[in-house]
Scaffold this motif. Sequence first.
Motif, PDB file in Angstrom:
ATOM      1  N   PHE B 212       1.236  -1.433   0.110  1.00 38.92           N
ATOM      2  CA  PHE B 212      -0.351   0.369  -0.102  1.00 38.92           C
ATOM      3  C   PHE B 212       0.963   1.422  -0.342  1.00 38.92           C
ATOM      4  O   PHE B 212       0.200   2.254  -0.578  1.00 38.92           O
ATOM      5  N   PRO B 215       2.345   1.519  -4.494  1.00 37.34           N
ATOM      6  CA  PRO B 215       2.307   2.733  -5.332  1.00 37.34           C
ATOM      7  C   PRO B 215       2.416   4.201  -5.259  1.00 37.34           C
ATOM      8  O   PRO B 215       2.459   4.654  -6.264  1.00 37.34           O
ATOM      9  N   ALA B 216       2.519   5.367  -3.699  1.00 32.58           N
ATOM     10  CA  ALA B 216       2.011   6.309  -4.502  1.00 32.58           C
ATOM     11  C   ALA B 216       3.779   6.806  -4.635  1.00 32.58           C
ATOM     12  O   ALA B 216       3.279   7.726  -5.147  1.00 32.58           O
ATOM     13  N   VAL B 219       3.443   7.034  -8.712  1.00 29.03           N
ATOM     14  CA  VAL B 219       2.833   8.215  -8.979  1.00 29.03           C
ATOM     15  C   VAL B 219       3.524   9.347  -8.629  1.00 29.03           C
ATOM     16  O   VAL B 219       4.174  10.535  -9.133  1.00 29.03           O
TER      17      VAL B 219
END
Lengths: 208, 634
Positions: B212, B215-216, B219
């Motif tokens: 979790f 992926p942040a 980006v």
Amino acid sequence: MSAVEHGHHNDVSPGHPELTTLEGRNKFVGFWLFLGGETVLFGTLFSTFIALRNHVAGGPSGKDLFSLNLTFLSTIILLTSSLTSVFAILGLKELNVRKMRFWFWITVILGLCFLGLEIKEFTEYLDKGLGYKTSAFSSSFYTLVGTHGGHVLFGVLWISTLMVASYKKGITAITAPKYYIAALYWHFIDVVWVFIFTVVYLLGIVGS
Amino acid sequence: MTTNAHTLATQQPKQGFLAWLWTWLTTVDHKKIGILYLCGAGLFFAIGGIEAMLIRIQLSVPNNTFLVGDAYNQVVTMHGTTMIFFVAMPAIFAFLNAVVPLQIGARDVAFPFMNALGFWLFFLGGLILNVSWFLGGAPSGGWTAYAPLSTDYLGSGMDYYILGLQVAGAGTLMGGINFLVTIINMRAPGMTFMRMPLFTWTAFVTSALILFAFPALTVGLFMELFDRVFGANFFNTANGGNGIIWEHIFWIFGHPEVYILALPCFGIISEVIPTFSKKRLFGHTSMVFATVLIGFLAFMVWVHHMFTVGLGPVANSIFAIATMAIAVPTGIKIFNWIFTMWGGQVHFTTANLYAIAFIPTFVLGGVTGVMLAIPAADFQYQDSYFVIAHFHYVIVGGVVLGLFAGLFYWWPKIFGKYLNETLGKIGFWFFLIGFHVTFFPQHFLGLMGMPRRYFTYQAGDWLATGNMISSIGAAGMAIAVVLLVINIVMTQAKGQRATGDAWGMGRTLEWSIPSPAPEYNFGQTPLVQSVDTFWKEKMDGNKKVTPAEPYGDIHMPNGSIIPFLMSLSLTVASFGFIFADETGTGIHKGALFVAILGIGLMLLCMLVHSLKDDHGFHIHKEEVLEMEKKGEGA
């Protein structure tokens, strides 16, 4: 325990052919988790878009550009493609490779139509002065919607490859999980589009 | 299937350097990949350590001119980035790979191919970052790469940071998913979640955090890349962008990252202390609860890195309280470790010395963490050396001491030989004393007003003594690391061979099989009947863990070069993007073509892997029996 582990045969029976081997079950769980990560990825893109959606820096805004007709058509096409991929998975569960292939090819065609509409839409916006560099709004808009479009393109390529291979390989304990997770991926793309439709287009047109 | 499968006997080992190299380039065996991760982490640890020494040399005396300006910024940035992403992360993955499948009684990880891919992405990502030294200068924007500084004002070094981390981060995400699935799906019969060893539990929660958090970061890094290469406006305020977005994205990744590193080390401590206290872990259930709670809270506190941004008192207060709440489950753990030793027969091996030293050191880091969690106080501490002291107490005192404990504890299991205990203990004291001498004075330097990231200070600032002490301490840590290298070389040359239950008091399943573990791990999948199942079997008078199945053929995956080629393709793409970036002067089209070519090659590799069925091979029952017999003799 299972066909692949013991290596005796590739037979699968109707029901859950994608879960007959440990490899298949691993792929199944692993792919759901991967979609969890993808959710964070899109969540981050959405948050950025929401933060920047009114920062147009003198360029065109969503209100000036978005057309509900075009977006509605895209939405219908993509939602239908989700339905056809469900039919394909029904074919998989019945071990009916022809049925599965037929509905997956329809899904691919619908995906291509969606991409065509998206290219048309982006070209129109470019003509009306919304380049990638125009504003924070344009950068976040093209990045969010473009990332989704990239996912659609990847899905189209992925499913097409699987279908081409399916002529030779059919439905086995090895291929069944591959077909299954490709369909999961396709549903995920559709769900993301529902959020894009709401947050980007509906709020862009009616919200301020 | 059987037609394509071949046995171990048909795979004749070839001789020579190239064959040896090929084995390591194509391996999908989690134990070998663990060793690769360990080597990679060791290599970058040396580089990051040299960078640390350069920093301490520059700061040892006032007005020093050894390393000033941009050169200093580069070294500071590379030290932080290297140590977090290319030392601590791969070291964690080394232990996950080496230990988790063995602890849960599995023959392999869920996705062996993806496991290899994850390693090569990490390693080549690290190389992308480090070649920047030779190609126009390393990144200099700090390991946090705050925008718009990193996107608009710094040279090509930042591209290496962005793409190096992007490639390595993709590998980390794959590793996270792999271990989640492995732990969910591949536990031996009877291994319920509450019977899982604590290290496996922390591996599980850490993998969930990776899933979790990363992926942040992906980006965020893409946004910086697009701002730099394609002229996007995410962080460009002139066109409506906002640099605070980067801070949020970076820290919503970056804060959990601290726990991604720390939790497995808590897990290591939770294995080492019970083993060398000859007692089961005190409060196993509450340890699991605390691990999950820390994992959850890790995502709820990122704004404590941004108290001084100006988000307002309400936001600051909420995040301050959430931050302080982490002290509760962490405190549960600290007390459980102490109660485990209480009344036990404590053996002071090197591994256990590191584990015991971890407790007070990490508590000190935790205490300064609670101090920093008070926003009003943070306005004073922020960007001072106090923060440097705090996070080194957490990351070195917590993570690195834990990793060293794990290294000495599992070395016999991984390599089949013991590290030298005497040399290990001398090294331990050098490291521990060196560490405290280095970082304890930095608390006071910070309170006296020394800022972080500055390359010098004046003679009259009263900062000279503390800095000199700090630099001397760093030399002590360097000596410890050199001693460790000597120890490893000596062990490889003439180390004492280890038995399966190397310490004679192993509790968990990995100690029930030979050291190093055979290719297939378990000849027979074990039947797990309790927590610390191997210990229970020994107490019941059994030499072996009760098997859950009769002997049979064991299916193994084939090695593959594709993971390496895929990583290479992404490296090509990365260099394409790096040279495409001519910030301010547009895009270099030819380089962009190379980037697209790299991505195309990557897709081609994926296609080949997807279309080519890999049936693996079987190790036949007779071969298994023979190898098991040999293992018992060792």
